[in-house]
Design an enzyme around this catalytic site. Structure first.
Site, PDB file in Angstrom:
ATOM      1  N   GLU A  64     -38.238 -25.105  -0.771  1.00 41.45           N
ATOM      2  CA  GLU A  64     -39.186 -24.590   0.233  1.00 41.45           C
ATOM      3  C   GLU A  64     -38.649 -24.650   1.667  1.00 41.45           C
ATOM      4  OE1 GLU A  64     -42.848 -26.676  -0.499  1.00 41.45           O
ATOM      5  OE2 GLU A  64     -42.922 -26.043  -2.584  1.00 41.45           O
ATOM      6  N   ASN A  72     -35.252 -23.459  -4.752  1.00 40.60           N
ATOM      7  CA  ASN A  72     -36.588 -23.283  -5.326  1.00 40.60           C
ATOM      8  C   ASN A  72     -37.604 -23.019  -4.214  1.00 40.60           C
ATOM      9  OD1 ASN A  72     -38.324 -23.565  -7.715  1.00 40.60           O
ATOM     10  ND2 ASN A  72     -39.125 -25.428  -6.741  1.00 40.60           N
ATOM     11  N   HIS A  80     -46.968 -19.934  -8.410  1.00 39.41           N
ATOM     12  CA  HIS A  80     -48.344 -20.451  -8.364  1.00 39.41           C
ATOM     13  C   HIS A  80     -49.258 -19.272  -8.016  1.00 39.41           C
ATOM     14  CE1 HIS A  80     -47.155 -24.633  -8.619  1.00 39.41           C
ATOM     15  NE2 HIS A  80     -46.292 -24.461  -7.633  1.00 39.41           N
ATOM     16  N   GLU A 116     -42.671 -23.392 -11.671  1.00 39.24           N
ATOM     17  CA  GLU A 116     -43.910 -24.162 -11.485  1.00 39.24           C
ATOM     18  C   GLU A 116     -45.116 -23.300 -11.825  1.00 39.24           C
ATOM     19  OE1 GLU A 116     -44.051 -26.050  -7.612  1.00 39.24           O
ATOM     20  OE2 GLU A 116     -41.899 -26.479  -7.656  1.00 39.24           O
ATOM     21  N   ASP A 176     -48.371 -21.589 -12.720  1.00 37.71           N
ATOM     22  CA  ASP A 176     -49.788 -21.769 -13.062  1.00 37.71           C
ATOM     23  C   ASP A 176     -50.555 -20.585 -12.501  1.00 37.71           C
ATOM     24  OD1 ASP A 176     -49.795 -22.610 -10.351  1.00 37.71           O
ATOM     25  OD2 ASP A 176     -50.265 -24.686 -10.845  1.00 37.71           O
TER      26      ASP A 176
END
Ligand code: 9MR
Length: 450
Positions: A158, A201, A237, A266, A268
């Site tokens: 990030e 990432n 996400h 990650e 979801d």
């Protein structure tokens, strides 16, 4: 315990690890009905974020061990957890996850070495030269401890800002070391564990936008100058404000075309039912369409422990039941929940299933209309049967979208045209009943599916 002692003892267990991996491989060959084994059939891993604190919960561990082929420690490898004071490394919780994963033959993703968040308070006040030394020592401490045991490391996490600028995010590293800190972190990481894949990432980089363009330019630059980078992680996400982008696959492919692997790190997706299932399908299909998309990781096992638990974004509900999204992912991976293989009998607890719910949709003095909605469970179904028991006085004058047979006041309804249902999808049949003096509601019995 000193880091050196722990390193030696981790290396000494390597033989046991190899034996466990063989056991897991043999298991998956006979059971192509889990996320991990179905993904393996596509040459991919299917992982989840794991919290060490939940490993003692038997349903959590059973679901993890059955379904997943890779784990990412959700918080346990972050800087605040592993080096809370300078030079003093603690690996207890992270080791617990790595040891568990290895005992099950699972891969481990390392998350994360250099990140502006979850930094212990001693890092930010350091001056530039000292910060550089501390960053490299942290990378060496983590990667040295787990040398040879981590499949891929999120080396930098990030580092780019949201919004349209494509600029780097302000952080102690960026502010004091400048753009070069990312390159330095990757070079240090390569030397620390040459066998690990080194990933950048980030989030909100899943589609083509200013932020992903900026990451793209950095990766392109690294590749052209020989800066070591092997993979890019797309956190993924998603929710209604940040839906699965329509150019998701295209974006993964353009990074892959730079000569790096891509990983969904990650995943979801907030939501429920068939809409959530359909979004999960899009993500899996995008990864499978990109040959360098080497695997997918969902950000947790169960909705109840998700960082976004209110949005129920994962594949298992709080009781570890498979959600429609689970069936959709398994199906997209070509697993035995797929459309060609409904109700796999070799899959205990994962067979074809349905639920039936009743509502009164119209009401007048002498009669009413009833509607029964049939919803498929976690697998697609080819047919269903529902029973409706009417109060003794009542009689049914017509029924639509279903075929009834009668036994006394019990009607058994099968589909007319609407038997096959996708995982989580619904259909309904309706009927008109005469009350004949009883206004009581009918009762709907168990729905059975095949
Ligand atoms: O899921 C993690 C949650 O338990 C932590 O409280 C949070 C702290 O920042 O980090 C969450 O994981 C994040 C991951 O490390 C990086 N990408 C975003 C994830 C969700 O916030």
């Amino acid at each position: 315990m000193s880091m050196i002692v722990r390193r030696l003892s981790r290396a000494a267990t390597a033989g046991l690890v190899a034996a466990a991996a063989l056991t897991a491989a043999a298991h998956s060959a006979e059971a192509a009905d889990t996320l991990g084994s179905a993904a393996a059939g596509q040459g991919r891993y299917f992982g989840t974020a794991v919290a060490a604190s939940h490993l003692g919960e038997s349903d959590y561990a059973a679901t993890l061990d059955r379904e997943f082929s890779s784990v990412t420690p959700e918080n346990e490898m972050k800087w605040d957890a592993t080096e809370p004071s300078r030079g003093s490394f603690t690996f207890t919780s992270a080791d617990r996850i790595v040891d568990h994963a290895q005992s099950q033959g699972m891969d481990v993703r390392g998350h994360t070495l250099v990140w502006h968040s979850q930094l212990p308070s001693w890092v930010s006040p350091l001056g530039a030269q000292d910060l550089r030394t501390a960053m490299n020592a942290h990378i060496n401490g983590l990667m040295g401890h787990y040398k040879g045991e981590i499949h891929s490391w999120d080396v930098v996490n990030e580092a780019f800002q949201d919004g349209g600028s494509g600029a780097r995010r302000s952080s102690p590293f960026q502010d004091k070391l400048g753009d070069g800190f990312i390159e330095e972190a990757f070079r240090t990481a390569r030397a620390a564990d040459p066998a690990a894949k080194l990933c950048y990432n980030d989030y909100n980089t899943d589609g083509v936008n200013a932020k992903s363009n900026a990451v793209y330019d950095m990766v392109k630059d690294f590749k052209s100058r020989g800066v070591p980078i092997d993979c890019v992680g797309f956190q993924s996400h998603f929710n209604s404000n940040s839906p699965v982008p329509s150019d998701y696959r295209h974006n993964l492919q353009r990074f892959a075309d730079l000569g790096v692997d891509v990983q969904i790190t990650e995943l979801d997706i907030e939501g429920s039912g068939s809409a959530q299932a359909a979004d999960y399908t899009k993500v899996v299909e995008a990864c499978l369409a990109v040959s360098r998309c080497t695997g997918m990781t969902v950000w947790g096992v169960t909705d109840k422990y998700s960082w976004r638990s209110g949005g129920t974004p994962l594949l298992f509900d709080g009781d570890y039941n498979e959600k429609p999204a689970y069936g959709a992912v398994l199906s997209a991976l070509g697993g035995s929940g797929g459309p060609g293989d409904p109700g796999d009998p070799g899959d205990p607890g994962d067979g074809a299933s349905c639920t039936a719910t009743y509502t009164r949709t119209a009401d007048w003095s002498s009669g009413y209309n009833g509607q029964v909605t049939i919803t498929a469970g976690a697998e697609p179904i080819s047919s269903w049967t529902a029973t409706v028991t009417l109060p003794a006085q009542q009689s049914v004058s017509s029924l639509w979208n279903g075929t009834p047979t009668w036994s006394g006041n019990v009607m058994t309804v099968r589909p007319s045209w609407n038997g096959p249902l996708a995982a989580g999808a619904s259909t309904s049949f309706g009927f008109t009943a005469a009350k004949n003096g009883s206004d009581a509601a009918p009762t709907v019995g168990t729905c059975t599916a095949s």
